[in-house]
Design a protein around this motif. Structure first.
Motif, short mmCIF file in Angstrom:
data_model
loop_
_atom_site.label_atom_id
_atom_site.label_comp_id
_atom_site.label_asym_id
_atom_site.label_seq_id
_atom_site.Cartn_x
_atom_site.Cartn_y
_atom_site.Cartn_z
N ASP A 1 0.89 -0.94 0.06
CA ASP A 1 -0.43 -0.48 0.09
C ASP A 1 0.98 1.18 0.27
N GLY A 2 0.29 2.37 -0.35
CA GLY A 2 0.98 3.58 -1.35
C GLY A 2 0.31 4.68 0.22
N LEU A 3 0.61 4.53 1.30
CA LEU A 3 0.46 6.04 1.78
C LEU A 3 0.77 6.99 0.82
N VAL A 4 -0.45 8.16 1.29
CA VAL A 4 -0.06 9.67 0.16
C VAL A 4 0.42 10.51 1.22
N THR A 5 1.94 11.66 1.59
CA THR A 5 1.98 12.15 2.37
C THR A 5 2.11 13.53 1.76
N THR A 6 2.61 14.36 2.35
CA THR A 6 3.50 15.97 2.56
C THR A 6 4.86 15.70 1.87
N GLU A 7 5.52 15.34 2.35
CA GLU A 7 7.30 15.47 1.84
C GLU A 7 7.67 14.04 1.92
N HIS A 8 8.63 13.41 1.14
CA HIS A 8 8.97 12.63 1.40
C HIS A 8 10.70 12.02 2.18
N ARG A 9 9.29 11.51 2.62
CA ARG A 9 10.75 11.39 4.59
C ARG A 9 9.81 10.41 4.71
N LEU A 10 10.81 9.61 5.76
CA LEU A 10 10.85 8.76 6.56
C LEU A 10 11.48 8.91 7.92
N ASP A 11 10.17 7.94 8.76
CA ASP A 11 10.21 8.43 10.60
C ASP A 11 11.54 7.38 10.82
N GLU A 12 11.88 7.37 11.99
CA GLU A 12 13.23 6.18 12.61
C GLU A 12 13.07 4.58 12.69
N HIS A 13 11.14 4.58 12.38
CA HIS A 13 11.49 3.36 12.16
C HIS A 13 10.70 2.72 10.49
N GLY A 14 11.32 3.61 9.26
CA GLY A 14 11.19 3.46 8.18
C GLY A 14 10.04 3.85 7.75
N LEU A 15 8.91 4.17 8.41
CA LEU A 15 7.01 4.46 7.64
C LEU A 15 7.29 5.75 7.72
N PRO A 16 6.86 6.27 6.16
CA PRO A 16 6.53 7.43 5.75
C PRO A 16 6.11 8.79 6.65
N ALA A 17 6.97 9.95 7.04
CA ALA A 17 6.15 11.04 8.47
C ALA A 17 5.32 11.75 8.25
N ALA A 18 5.50 11.58 7.35
CA ALA A 18 4.20 13.01 7.23
C ALA A 18 2.90 12.30 6.44
N PRO A 19 1.66 11.74 6.71
CA PRO A 19 0.88 11.67 6.12
C PRO A 19 -0.10 12.82 5.41
#
Length: 529
Positions: free
Chosen positions: A91-109
């Motif tokens: 699945d592809g989460l829609v985000t405002t930035e192309h950035r991952l958090d410390e767990h490797g998940l999209p950081a800015a939904p």
């Protein structure tokens, strides 16, 4: 053990990156109220996302090209020798930035409050008003946002071939050749794969060295952005597509109405987001496609002498809606080019795609908030109050800035036929884009979808484009009130049946046009008789 139940693989090609939405995106979700806009897909946490099934289905369609089912060995099949797909798409989460958090998940939904609204209405060809049952809208993700992309291909015998296929797929994504979601024929769903950040890793599991490299996260497993051309991907032939570019300029205000009123004017032009701080005016692809279809229906009905019969005057709304749908499905050439109604005899998407057309002007958010009333904390849909209150809501400096951008407020009033004065409740205002420049109109026709009827549909398209170039087709809203007139500078066609790009006059006078004209004549003779 059943051999079909086993899933053995010795290597894995893994791609991780981000898709940038270059046009609005809509992937349908679960709706509860039929009176609300078509909802967008939300995950379990209420965040907009693109399901992996949607991503996989679209990617498979692109790779199959003109031969559906040709890559069942890669994507799986459901026949008697059925097998699971070797492609795993997350699945592809829609985000405002192309950035991952410390767990490797999209950081800015993306917040659902940032979604845009796209209205759509069917215009009855007989009455000229909105057709009953054809007014709806959809929530869309604005352009300029990101979708997380994670793809694995699990290989056994021919890892080099699968790697080449992955390269071909990623190259198409970088070039913007793959569309996702609904209403792609109306210009939605265009995306582009970013080169950075991007990661492509090739893992081997058939040797101790390969397994240790995976466990150690060896950098040697990573590939660069440039595709490896060592192996032919052996993809089916690509679909044949004819691209059309229309260079034009407005002779009168051209706009599509927004769904809500503003503080400064009752009617505002529809806008779309350019970036985080700016919006611009937009002509949706559905609006462009609608006016072209309307004129194409006029052409075919005139040529075949087929009247568009209305429903009886005292018919119900449902009967008027059914009559309108029947008229949409009555013309085979129009149906092939623009699509069939959902309850028609031959349901299906049309071969023509109309892209969204944006204005060549950007409006800062703070200026547009002043126009809509969003910066006052009030409801911009409430446009009542006396004139002094409404005039005071917008400073002269803001009015001047709108003028500099090519937009000005115009007052309109309906006169009472008895008194000769202004009719009560008939004073309204429009923010008119009287001096706004626009990008070219872009169309494309999937000739593979048209099949054996491609020449007939192409003939209808050429006649429609000829009339567009002749100024016979207005664009946007209020075409009966002086809006929508345009001047076409040039129309360029690129793709089959022409070997090189040609202008519309060159296409109409080319040898290829003779075959198209004969097909149109034969079609009319067959249908009229």
């Amino acid at each position: 053990m059943n051999p079909r139940a086993r899933h053995r693989f010795t290597s894995r090609i893994r791609a991780r990156g981000w898709l940038l939405t270059t046009t609005p995106l809509h992937v349908g979700g679960l709706g509860h109220d039929p009176s609300e806009p078509l909802p967008i897909a939300l995950d379990g946490q209420g965040r907009p996302y693109v399901p992996g099934t949607t991503l996989a289905g679209v990617l498979r369609h692109w790779m199959d090209g003109a031969s559906p089912g040709a890559l069942d060995d890669l994507w799986g099949s459901t026949d008697e020798e059925g097998r699971a797909s070797r492609v795993v798409v997350a699945d592809g989460l829609v985000t405002t930035e192309h950035r991952l958090d410390e767990h490797g998940l999209p950081a800015a939904p993306l917040d659902v409050a940032a979604l845009e609204f796209r209205p759509s209405v069917g215009i009855d060809r007989v009455t000229g008003a909105a057709a009953p049952g054809f007014l709806y809208g959809r929530a869309v993700v604005p352009a300029g946002h990101h979708v997380r992309l994670e793809i694995d291909i699990e290989s056994d015998d021919d890892a080099a071939l699968d790697e080449a296929r992955m390269d071909a797929m990623l190259t198409a994504l970088r070039a913007g050749k793959v569309r996702f979601g609904a209403a792609t024929g109306r210009g939605l769903g265009a995306v582009r794969l970013l080169d950075d950040p991007f990661e492509l890793v090739v893992d081997r599991f058939d040797s101790p060295e390969g397994l240790l490299a995976v466990l150690r996260n060896d950098p040697a497993r990573r590939r660069g952005v440039e595709p490896a051309l060592r192996t032919d991907p052996e993809l089916p032939a690509a679909r044949e597509v004819l691209d059309v570019r229309v260079e034009w300029r407005p002779l009168a205000p051209v706009m599509v109405r927004a769904g809500a009123s503003g503080l400064f004017a009752d009617t505002l032009p529809l806008t779309t987001r350019v970036d985080r701080r700016h919006v611009t005016l937009v002509l949706p692809g559905g609006s462009i496609k609608g006016v072209l279809r309307n004129h194409a229906e006029l052409v075919e009905r005139t040529a075949r002498r087929v009247p568009g019969l209305p429903a009886p005057f005292d018919a119900s709304a449902a009967e008027h809606s059914a009559a309108f749908r029947a008229r949409l499905d009555q013309l085979p050439a129009v149906r092939a080019l623009f699509g069939a109604a959902r309850d028609g005899r031959e349901r299906g998407a049309g071969a023509l795609r109309a892209e969204e057309c944006a204005a060549l002007v950007t409006v800062p958010d703070e200026l547009w908030d002043a126009v809509t009333g969003a910066d006052t904390g009030g409801d911009p849909g409430e446009s009542g109050g006396d004139e002094e209150t409404r005039e005071g809501a917008l400073a002269d400096s803001v009015r001047d800035r709108l003028e500099d951008l090519g937009m000005a407020r115009a007052d309109h009033v309906a006169l009472d036929r008895w008194t000769g004065g202004a009719a009560d409740g008939r004073l309204f205002t429009v923010l008119e884009p009287h001096a706004v420049k626009w990008e070219p109109i872009r169309l494309s026709v999937d000739l593979t979808r048209l099949g054996s009827g491609s020449e007939v549909a192409l003939a209808l398209l050429l006649v429609t484009l000829r009339d567009l170039a002749g100024g016979r087709i207005p664009l946007g809203a209020s075409a009966n009130r002086g809006f929508g007139d345009i001047e076409v500078a040039e129309i360029v066609l690129t793709g089959p049946p022409w070997a090189r790009p040609v202008t519309l006059p060159q296409a109409l006078n080319s040898p290829e046009a003779s075959s198209v004209a004969r097909a149109w004549t034969d079609y009319l003779a067959r249908e009229v008789s």
